[in-house]
Scaffold this motif. Structure first.
Motif, PDB file in Angstrom:
ATOM      1  N   GLY A 135      37.308  30.492  42.684  1.00 27.78           N
ATOM      2  CA  GLY A 135      37.489  29.046  42.808  1.00 27.78           C
ATOM      3  C   GLY A 135      38.429  28.533  41.735  1.00 27.78           C
ATOM      4  N   ALA A 136      38.220  28.995  40.511  1.00 27.04           N
ATOM      5  CA  ALA A 136      39.085  28.546  39.412  1.00 27.04           C
ATOM      6  C   ALA A 136      40.519  28.997  39.631  1.00 27.04           C
ATOM      7  CB  ALA A 136      38.556  29.086  38.087  1.00 27.04           C
ATOM      8  N   MET A 137      40.678  30.163  40.217  1.00 23.38           N
ATOM      9  CA  MET A 137      42.029  30.670  40.476  1.00 23.38           C
ATOM     10  C   MET A 137      42.690  29.967  41.662  1.00 23.38           C
ATOM     11  SD  MET A 137      41.845  34.781  40.189  1.00 23.38           S
ATOM     12  CE  MET A 137      40.235  35.364  39.785  1.00 23.38           C
ATOM     13  N   GLY A 138      41.871  29.304  42.478  1.00 29.68           N
ATOM     14  CA  GLY A 138      42.411  28.718  43.694  1.00 29.68           C
ATOM     15  C   GLY A 138      42.588  29.749  44.783  1.00 29.68           C
ATOM     16  N   MET A 139      41.817  30.827  44.737  1.00 28.41           N
ATOM     17  CA  MET A 139      41.948  31.907  45.710  1.00 28.41           C
ATOM     18  C   MET A 139      40.877  31.784  46.793  1.00 28.41           C
ATOM     19  SD  MET A 139      44.455  33.892  44.896  1.00 28.41           S
ATOM     20  CE  MET A 139      44.219  35.539  45.487  1.00 28.41           C
ATOM     21  N   ARG A 140      41.280  31.958  48.020  1.00 27.92           N
ATOM     22  CA  ARG A 140      40.355  31.770  49.119  1.00 27.92           C
ATOM     23  C   ARG A 140      39.905  33.089  49.734  1.00 27.92           C
ATOM     24  NH1 ARG A 140      41.263  27.208  53.785  1.00 27.92           N
ATOM     25  NH2 ARG A 140      39.393  27.677  54.956  1.00 27.92           N
ATOM     26  N   ASP A 141      40.591  34.148  49.409  1.00 28.60           N
ATOM     27  CA  ASP A 141      40.310  35.399  50.093  1.00 28.60           C
ATOM     28  C   ASP A 141      40.350  36.551  49.089  1.00 28.60           C
ATOM     29  OD1 ASP A 141      40.180  37.575  51.731  1.00 28.60           O
ATOM     30  OD2 ASP A 141      41.686  36.875  53.162  1.00 28.60           O
ATOM     31  N   ALA A 142      39.252  37.305  49.005  1.00 25.19           N
ATOM     32  CA  ALA A 142      39.197  38.402  48.031  1.00 25.19           C
ATOM     33  C   ALA A 142      40.207  39.490  48.355  1.00 25.19           C
ATOM     34  CB  ALA A 142      37.792  38.990  47.988  1.00 25.19           C
ATOM     35  N   ARG A 143      40.601  39.582  49.619  1.00 26.63           N
ATOM     36  CA  ARG A 143      41.602  40.592  49.984  1.00 26.63           C
ATOM     37  C   ARG A 143      42.916  40.329  49.246  1.00 26.63           C
ATOM     38  NH1 ARG A 143      39.094  39.070  54.733  1.00 26.63           N
ATOM     39  NH2 ARG A 143      38.035  40.717  55.891  1.00 26.63           N
ATOM     40  N   ARG A 144      43.201  39.031  49.034  1.00 27.41           N
ATOM     41  CA  ARG A 144      44.471  38.670  48.390  1.00 27.41           C
ATOM     42  C   ARG A 144      44.396  38.775  46.871  1.00 27.41           C
ATOM     43  NH1 ARG A 144      46.764  33.221  50.351  1.00 27.41           N
ATOM     44  NH2 ARG A 144      48.413  33.941  48.980  1.00 27.41           N
ATOM     45  N   LEU A 145      43.206  39.039  46.385  1.00 28.70           N
ATOM     46  CA  LEU A 145      43.039  39.162  44.929  1.00 28.70           C
ATOM     47  C   LEU A 145      43.568  40.511  44.442  1.00 28.70           C
ATOM     48  CD1 LEU A 145      41.630  37.119  43.053  1.00 28.70           C
ATOM     49  CD2 LEU A 145      39.559  38.508  43.208  1.00 28.70           C
ATOM     50  N   ARG A 146      43.580  41.486  45.356  1.00 21.11           N
ATOM     51  CA  ARG A 146      43.914  42.853  44.952  1.00 21.11           C
ATOM     52  C   ARG A 146      45.286  42.940  44.307  1.00 21.11           C
ATOM     53  NH1 ARG A 146      45.427  46.922  49.439  1.00 21.11           N
ATOM     54  NH2 ARG A 146      47.475  46.093  48.962  1.00 21.11           N
ATOM     55  N   GLY A 147      45.286  43.421  43.068  1.00 21.31           N
ATOM     56  CA  GLY A 147      46.546  43.665  42.377  1.00 21.31           C
ATOM     57  C   GLY A 147      47.345  42.421  42.052  1.00 21.31           C
ATOM     58  N   ASP A 148      46.729  41.253  42.206  1.00 15.05           N
ATOM     59  CA  ASP A 148      47.455  40.013  41.948  1.00 15.05           C
ATOM     60  C   ASP A 148      47.426  39.732  40.450  1.00 15.05           C
ATOM     61  OD1 ASP A 148      48.679  37.595  41.941  1.00 15.05           O
ATOM     62  OD2 ASP A 148      47.365  36.644  43.416  1.00 15.05           O
ATOM     63  N   VAL A 149      48.203  40.496  39.705  1.00 18.05           N
ATOM     64  CA  VAL A 149      48.171  40.353  38.249  1.00 18.05           C
ATOM     65  C   VAL A 149      48.766  39.017  37.802  1.00 18.05           C
ATOM     66  CG1 VAL A 149      48.060  42.779  37.613  1.00 18.05           C
ATOM     67  CG2 VAL A 149      50.280  41.728  38.086  1.00 18.05           C
ATOM     68  N   GLY A 150      49.405  38.324  38.717  1.00 17.13           N
ATOM     69  CA  GLY A 150      49.848  36.960  38.403  1.00 17.13           C
ATOM     70  C   GLY A 150      48.673  36.032  38.181  1.00 17.13           C
ATOM     71  N   ARG A 151      47.504  36.442  38.674  1.00 13.99           N
ATOM     72  CA  ARG A 151      46.289  35.653  38.461  1.00 13.99           C
ATOM     73  C   ARG A 151      45.494  36.169  37.272  1.00 13.99           C
ATOM     74  NH1 ARG A 151      46.460  31.213  42.090  1.00 13.99           N
ATOM     75  NH2 ARG A 151      47.615  31.963  43.874  1.00 13.99           N
ATOM     76  N   ALA A 152      46.114  37.043  36.537  1.00 16.93           N
ATOM     77  CA  ALA A 152      45.433  37.597  35.361  1.00 16.93           C
ATOM     78  C   ALA A 152      46.352  37.451  34.158  1.00 16.93           C
ATOM     79  CB  ALA A 152      45.098  39.062  35.596  1.00 16.93           C
TER      80      ALA A 152
END
Lengths: 468, 528
Positions: free
Chosen positions: A430-447
């Motif tokens: 939620g804090a990241m503004g991400m809606r789908d865990a599939r899109r979290l994979r390898g998204d180092v821009g969110r880290a």
């Protein structure tokens, strides 16, 4: 709105006396017996409830260990008789990786299924080893949606396991390209086998029941099937059998009710995958790769050989196995993930990462580093009040008396813990503004990584960072 | 077309009649430093002195030798009172020739480090920093070096705790303390709105009524009046009792809009939009049900006892342009107000800051991920958003590169614990800071982290429980904060004197005066 992933929970109180961080030391011999004793003013009524604690001699210490550490009684006693100290029992919990803080917060989540909440900001170290050297991003404006509280109701934590076709070949309306089997799990988490040194037969039944209640998959050693008292039809869809190199094949009617299997990496992987798929074409097969010195390269090679799921596993502290200067699981995931991208194979393979996943943020961070999902085992054991003292050989010395637990207690605690982890994943997403865990994979821009931030912010101010 | 920023019209020209400045007589609080002793009977000390009563001859030698008055034997009494260990300097007395331990002819005295020091505080706020803050709050001065409190840094092993000033052996310019200017300008836009200066380079952060008690809020407000700075309402609304402090208050407009009314926006000189907060970046405000008492519910126009979540973010803001509409809206309602925009520290915090500047904000407030005083999920406190140390230099440098740095005031919060942190933040590029936790500590907080649930803070600071809140006297609370502000200002003046700088403004962005213990501190040009 699609059906929401929901885990039913209810509080499961601990069986064993609580161990708190603080202990009150009470020098009673000098007590002046004040009428208005400072203990009566305890905001938490710990002292007022003294009699309740004393009634049960097994739990009498809890009186002192339930202390919240506010120092109010210590500072107001007319004779200055009370002291507050860190509880030595607390300091003995876990080890240098599985710290007492981790053990205590896991116990609390397994009891209540709630997200731990506290005030007064963060009091820990600036950064640290492993997953503590990265932060997750947040967005000031972007949300999963603007509906509900923070849009979190709409966040999907589901991920896929298996080979995802990057394109389809159509002939008219017919799909002619071969479609690989793929399965979905409601959060990026799979329950791994409890390591042998901690294993107890009754844990297997508890783990598979927990998998059913949470909708997750649990890896179960094929050699141990069937665990006693398990209803196969109910449990098999949530079981992924693990086949060691010497494990015999299970009966077809059993295997056909499962969706995922995992095999040991024994050099004969391709023929064993073929054998499994011949029996059950719809099954997804993972290969378990121990992260020893050649582990990462082996995982990359297996992806090149069209293995659809690779489960990379570090030791329980997240370290490379057997290395003198071991890499941490976070860095190994990133390395494997990057190599797969460079080889153009990343979307062809699912990476499950295990070892050292101790807190819910490790799940999110593991995925941000490039895993599709993570595997856990020890957190579930800790949820059963385990101290990780490794005195499991003789069941009488187990401080958590895990051999005495009931099915309902075990399932309740594990379910609560997984539910709390899921809720915390939603908080981070939620804090990241991400809606789908599939899109979290390898998204180092969110880290944000320690080394990177240090270089960006301090490198040009202070020169080069000294090597530790 | 003239840049709207350069229009230098008079204030009277842009304030329409309907903009209400408060007509309530404003509270006057003298900037007087008076002792404000601790509320609790037994002070926590770094050392404890143990007396062996069987060996003690009651000769009184210890009373004679100790300049601190640690040993007390009242006239007419045979026995000593308990040693006042909190006054004890410890083994440093040996060098000064006043060490009671060796002076005792019978060796009846024993000194040891207080084991409770390990239980007090945490890595970011170690026990010595808490004790030092309590001394500042009590006396208005930083504790004497003899106490040996290391309050300049914590034990977090990173950020401010590894950064030091490179003090020259002798100041490059001899300056008198009276010459040093610690004030900062809050409006740099020259847009006709008031050019507010505050006398110290900080103001009080937002803590809502609900999260903290009425007394705590008023204590903060009085300290702000005394030091000609500001305090912020937080999200919970504006109590009527705060009217006499209007000129030193910031009304916070947060995503839940609790207690936000046209009237509360018009009353104050600064309005703050809170997009995010360091305690829980990316998550909305969260007041647990137990603290939503009748008074809080009335203020927030909600139902008693339910947990109050603020949404995140503003549901009407999808872009910087939407943010600008919000700012224009408040600027129109209150034509004399400055606008502050409070954001947390994401990866793109520099872009957020520039966007906010372009939308017309006067103050960019960065709230780092480790800060906060309110209830927050532990996972958020530790993991979400970057620490403030990184964000300050990132934003400062970006604003400089964009040519906007001189038109906006940059303030930082989220881990500012002592005057050295203030100076370091300014040297990294901030104009000033916003403080919160230190005010709680000055009022007696031990950082037990239990502010969030149940009756709230057991130390009676962050609570809405009437019985608990009544344990803090308003005069006392205000004095503790006024004293702390004084100690901080004195220390900042001392830092500036040692560096040969005449004002806080001269320190801004002087990262060349800093060094980092984990770096070579030899700057090499890096490729862009």
């Amino acid at each position: 709105m699609p059906e929401k992933y929901y885990i039913a929970t209810k509080p499961v109180p601990p069986r064993r006396p609580r161990i708190g961080k603080y202990g009150i030391v009470d020098w009673r011999e000098d007590c002046a017996r004040c009428h208005n004793c400072v203990k009566k003013a305890c905001v938490y009524d710990r002292h007022r409830d003294e009699i309740k604690y004393i009634r049960d001699l097994d739990t009498v210490d809890s009186l002192f260990f339930d202390c919240m550490g506010c120092f109010s009684c210590v500072q107001d006693c007319t004779k200055n008789l009370l002291c507050l100290a860190i509880n030595p029992e607390y300091e003995k919990l876990g080890n240098s990786y599985w710290t007492p803080e981790i053990i205590l917060t896991t116990w609390a989540q397994a009891e209540t299924a709630k997200i731990p909440v506290s005030g007064a900001g963060y009091g820990g170290k600036f950064s640290g080893y492993g997953f503590d050297s990265m932060w997750t991003d947040m967005s000031e404006i972007v949300r999963p949606t603007r509906d509900g509280i923070h849009g979190r109701e709409y966040i999907s934590s589901a991920v896929d396991i298996g080979h995802n076709s990057s394109f389809l070949v159509l002939n008219g309306d017919d799909v002619v390209s071969p479609l690989s089997p793929i399965l979905s799990t409601p959060m990026p988490l799979i329950i791994d086998r409890i390591p042998d040194k901690y294993a107890l037969p009754k844990l297997d039944a508890i783990i598979v029941e927990t998998a059913v209640k949470t909708g997750l998959l649990a890896l179960v050693d094929a050699k141990k099937w069937p665990p006693t008292g398990v209803d196969a039809d109910k449990y098999l869809p949530h079981i992924a059998f693990y086949f060691a190199a010497d494990a015999a094949m299970l009966p077809v009617e059993i295997l056909k009710k499962t969706q995922l299997a995992e095999i040991e990496d024994d050099g004969n992987v391709k023929s064993r995958i073929r054998a499994l798929k011949q029996i059950h074409p719809g099954i997804v097969v993972a290969v378990r790769v121990e992260l020893t010195a050649g582990g990462m390269q082996r995982a990359i090679d297996l992806a090149a050989e069209d293995v659809e799921v690779i489960h990379i596993v570090a030791d329980s502290d997240g370290r490379e196995i057997g290395a003198e200067h071991p890499m941490f699981i976070k860095d190994m995931i990133r390395k494997v993930h990057r190599s797969l991208i460079e080889n153009g194979r990343r979307d062809d393979v699912t990476i499950i990462a295990g070892g050292g996943i101790a807190l819910p943020e490790h799940m999110a961070k593991g995925v941000l580093c490039g895993a599709d999902l993570v595997s856990i085992e020890l957190p579930l054991l800790v949820g059963l009040e385990c101290h990780l003292c490794q005195k499991c050989d003789d069941s009488h010395t187990c401080p958590a008396k895990i051999q005495e637990i009931s099915l309902s207690y075990g399932v309740g605690r594990m379910t609560n813990l997984i539910s709390a982890w899921h809720d915390q994943l939603i908080e981070l997403m939620g804090a990241m503004g991400m809606r789908d865990a599939r899109r979290l994979r390898g998204d180092v821009g969110r880290a944000m990584f320690f080394e990177q931030l240090e270089e960006e912010a301090f490198g040009k101010l202070f020169g080069n960072r000294l090597q530790a | 077309m003239a840049n709207f920023l350069e229009i230098d019209c008079k204030l009277e020209d842009i304030i329409p009649e309907k903009t209400r400045k408060t007509r309530t007589p404003q509270f006057i609080q003298a900037r007087t430093i008076r002792p404000a002793p601790p509320r609790y009977r037994n002070e926590i000390s770094k050392y404890i002195i143990l007396r062996n009563e069987e060996r003690c001859l009651k000769c009184g030698k210890c009373v004679e030798i100790c300049p601190q008055g640690v040993h007390v034997k009242s006239p007419g009494y045979k026995y000593f009172a308990q040693p006042q260990s909190h006054l004890c300097f410890g083994p440093v007395c040996e060098k000064k020739g006043c060490y009671c331990i060796t002076a005792c002819p019978e060796g009846a005295l024993h000194i040891q480090e207080n084991p409770m020091m390990k239980a007090l505080g945490d890595y970011r706020w170690p026990a010595e920093m808490i004790l030092a803050t309590w001394k500042m709050a009590e006396n208005g001065e930083c504790p004497s070096e003899d106490y040996g409190y290391d309050f300049e840094t914590g034990n977090s092993e990173g950020g401010f705790d590894r950064i030091r000033f490179k003090f020259p052996d002798r100041p490059p310019v001899e300056l008198k303390e009276e010459e040093i200017d610690t004030s900062i300008e809050l409006n740099r836009r020259h847009d006709g709105r008031p050019r507010i200066r505050i006398d110290v380079p900080w103001y009080g952060g937002g803590m809502s009524f609900g999260s903290v008690s009425n007394t705590t809020q008023l204590s903060k407000a009085r300290a702000a009046v005394a030091w000609n700075t500001f305090s912020c309402t937080g999200e919970g609304g504006f109590m009527e009792r705060m009217r006499p402090y209007d000129d030193h208050m910031i009304t916070q407009v947060a995503t839940g809009l609790f207690g936000v009314r046209e009237e509360t926006i018009q009353r104050v000189p600064i309005v703050e939009f809170k997009y995010a907060q360091g305690a829980k970046p990316g998550l909305g405000g969260h007041l647990l049900g137990d603290k939503n008492t009748q008074a809080v519910a009335k203020m927030r126009e909600t139902v008693i006892g339910i947990s109050l979540f603020s949404p995140f973010p503003f549901h009407s803001v999808y872009s910087i342009e939407d943010h600008q509409k919000h700012i224009d809206w408040v600027k129109h309602i209150n034509r004399r107000a400055l606008i502050s925009t409070k954001v947390s520290t994401p990866n793109d915090v520099d872009m957020v800051a520039v966007g906010s500047y372009s939308a017309g904000t006067h103050i960019i407030h960065l709230d780092g991920g480790y800060g906060g005083t309110g209830a927050a999920p532990d996972i958020a406190k530790k993991n979400i958003a970057m620490p403030i140390e990184y964000a300050i230099s990132k934003v400062h440098n970006f604003l400089v590169a964009e040519g906007a740095r001189e038109q906006v005031t940059l303030v930082a919060s989220g881990g500012i614990r002592n005057p050295y942190d203030v100076a370091k933040a300014i040297a990294l590029g901030a104009d000033g800071v916003v403080i919160g936790t230190v005010e709680m500590v000055a009022l007696g907080c031990v950082r037990c982290n239990r502010c969030s649930a149940g009756r709230g803070c057991p130390r009676c600071i962050a609570t809405t429980d009437k019985t608990l809140a009544a344990k803090i006297d308003l005069e006392w609370g205000a004095q503790r904060l006024i004293n702390t502000y004084n100690a901080w200002r004195n220390e900042i003046v001392s830092i500036l004197c040692r560096l040969g700088l005449r004002s806080v403004s001269e320190l801004r962005g002087r990262s060349d005066l800093l060094m980092h213990l984990d770096y070579t501190n030899v700057v090499v040009e890096r490729e862009a």
